[in-house]
Design an enzyme around this catalytic site. Structure first.
Site, PDB file in Angstrom:
ATOM      1  CG  ASP A  20      -6.141 -27.406  36.845  1.00 49.83           C
ATOM      2  OD1 ASP A  20      -5.498 -28.076  36.273  1.00 49.83           O
ATOM      3  OD2 ASP A  20      -7.206 -26.873  36.496  1.00 49.83           O
ATOM      4  CB  SER A  79     -10.310 -25.306  37.969  1.00 53.47           C
ATOM      5  OG  SER A  79      -9.388 -26.457  38.125  1.00 53.47           O
TER       6      SER A  79
HETATM    7  C1  FRU Z   1      -7.276 -27.274  33.481  1.00 54.85           C
HETATM    8  C2  FRU Z   1      -8.759 -27.903  33.547  1.00 54.85           C
HETATM    9  C3  FRU Z   1      -9.852 -27.158  33.970  1.00 54.85           C
HETATM   10  C4  FRU Z   1     -10.500 -27.734  34.415  1.00 54.85           C
HETATM   11  C5  FRU Z   1      -9.825 -28.715  35.280  1.00 54.85           C
HETATM   12  C6  FRU Z   1     -10.601 -30.376  35.433  1.00 54.85           C
HETATM   13  O1  FRU Z   1      -6.073 -28.137  33.634  1.00 54.85           O
HETATM   14  O2  FRU Z   1      -8.737 -28.729  32.365  1.00 54.85           O
HETATM   15  O3  FRU Z   1     -10.052 -26.085  32.932  1.00 54.85           O
HETATM   16  O4  FRU Z   1     -11.516 -27.017  35.564  1.00 54.85           O
HETATM   17  O5  FRU Z   1      -8.727 -28.972  34.704  1.00 54.85           O
HETATM   18  O6  FRU Z   1      -9.797 -31.292  36.011  1.00 54.85           O
END
Ligand code: FRU
Length: 456
Positions: A20, A79
């Protein structure tokens, strides 16, 4: 060819894995993009925040990793978002800890120079989901409204995804304001990476639900009441029709543009880049705008900075039976834009085709069913998917199309940006031919434009 599939003008990590986009912000004039990053291997692992900066959204400079999972309350820095708090660049992120309960808490990291960050000594600032919610509680997206900071946080309750709203005066103390929005039943079991923003007078919630059957990332439009506080859903739409678009983040720049970057997702991908030691990319930045209440997307105008050479410009007439209408157009980093006038014939376009045309990615437009499709069945390495976009409900209008090709990435902006399609393709390097042709009847394209793109 070494590292052939690495996009040229899309952001990719130097090495290792990315997912992300995080903390997108324009801070003291410079654009900053952080991202979920495992620097050690091209697969998901201990999450760091990678960091890059740009003056123009297209040329990026890699900066030192901003966040390491180095505190006793975290095994990963998940994230989150960034805000400018009177000159202090504040990252608000989820500290994830495997094997602890609560597993996910919300934390701060602070910086004056925008490069080196200190974790706030009183972390966490939100110590876990409220009673009745699952421990999946992450991805705070902070915004300022009135005199108050707000944060939307993804959550889950009784197998329904949702978003909780928190309020703060100083970013350090947060109060739960309320259950802001929840799945209506068939919108997934947990909502990841919420974004909440206003655009041309409409409020939009953008979320990536886990296990939603009909879509992977959705724009929800509706009505907000900040007093209650609650966001009432009116309507949802897919944010993108491709397979490789997930967990986008939206920020506002100093010109007031709402700009979206998404992860060009390789979760379920073919990982053709793994042997080169990296995985994942950001989409080309897109400006959001509202058209008849629908959130639409177009590449930011800085795309023009990438145009190296005009390969074609003008009208193009496609006679049935004549196939080599684009002879002489070759390349793997191109922008192609044109309009299919209404009431025209069946049109087919080959992208990234091999000399013998055995390998190709096929776009087609069928005016009788008003169906637009992208067929990856013969695109090269990878999943042979076909994506259909029915335009039946869009009336009899012309169809405008803009295509961005960057080695292994393909982004389509269709019908005034109402529909977008984001996909990886892995053709052979020598598959750089293009065809466009009509079937049945002549098609007069009024405005074909093709540019070779590059960072230059
Ligand atoms: C989305 C996610 C988020 C999390 C992150 C972990 O792709 O699963 O919800 O914070 O990736 O890398």
């Amino acid at each position: 060819m070494q590292d052939y599939y690495r996009p040229v003008y899309h952001f990719t990590p130097r090495q290792g894995w990315m997912n992300d986009p995080n903390g997108l912000i324009q801070f003291r004039g410079t654009y900053h993009a952080f991202y979920q990053h495992n620097p050690y291997a091209p697969k998901w692992g201990p999450m760091h925040w990678g960091h890059a900066a740009s003056r123009d959204l297209v040329h990026w400079e890699h900066l030192p990793i901003a966040l390491y999972p180095d505190q006793d309350y975290e095994t990963g820095c998940f994230s989150g978002s960034a805000v400018d708090n009177k000159g202090e660049l504040t990252l608000v992120y989820t500290a994830h800890h495997d094997g602890r309960s609560p597993r996910e808490t919300q934390c701060l990291a602070l910086s004056r120079d925008g490069i080196y960050f200190n974790k706030y000594e009183k972390n966490p600032v939100i110590g876990g989901a409220p009673a009745g919610y699952s421990e999946e509680f992450r991805d705070p997206k902070v915004f300022h409204h009135g005199e108050t900071w707000y944060s939307v946080v993804g959550c889950a309750r009784e197998n329904r995804g949702g978003v909780l709203l928190y309020r703060s005066k100083n970013l350090r103390q947060w109060d739960l304001a309320g259950r802001f929005c929840e799945s209506s039943g068939d919108q997934g079991i947990m909502w990841e990476c919420p974004n909440f923003f206003e655009i041309d007078g409409a409020w939009v919630l953008l979320v990536s639900p886990i296990d939603m059957e009909k879509a992977r990332t959705i724009f929800i439009t509706g009505e907000v009441d900040f007093e209650k506080p609650v966001f009432t859903q009116k309507r949802w739409r897919k944010a993108d029709y491709g397979y490789d678009f997930y967990a986008p983040q939206v920020f506002t720049d100093d010109r007031g543009r709402r700009i979206l970057f998404s992860w060009m997702d390789l979760w379920k991908g073919d990982f053709s880049t793994l042997t080169d030691g990296w995985a994942g990319a950001l989409t080309f930045p897109r400006e959001l705008f509202l058209e008849n209440g629908v959130v639409c997307q177009r590449p930011v105008e800085e795309l023009a900075l990438l145009r190296k050479k005009e390969l074609f410009s003008g009208p193009l007439s496609l006679l049935p039976g004549k196939r080599n209408n684009l002879s002489g157009i070759e390349g793997d980093c191109l922008e192609i834009a044109f309009t299919i006038p209404k009431n025209e014939a069946f049109l087919t376009m080959y992208l990234r085709a091999s000399g013998d045309r055995k390998e190709k990615t096929v776009l087609s437009w069928d005016p009788s069913s008003r169906m637009f499709s992208l067929d990856k069945g013969h695109s090269g390495i990878g999943r042979p998917e076909k994506i259909n976009i029915p335009l039946k409900e869009d009336g009899e209008n012309d169809i405008d199309l803009r295509i961005l090709i960057d080695r292994s990435s393909l982004e389509l902006f269709l019908y005034g940006g109402k529909y977008t399609v984001t996909n990886w393709i892995f053709p052979q390097p020598s598959s750089f031919f293009y065809d466009i042709f009509a079937e049945g009847r002549e098609i007069s394209i009024p405005d074909m434009r093709i540019f070779e793109l590059g960072l230059g």
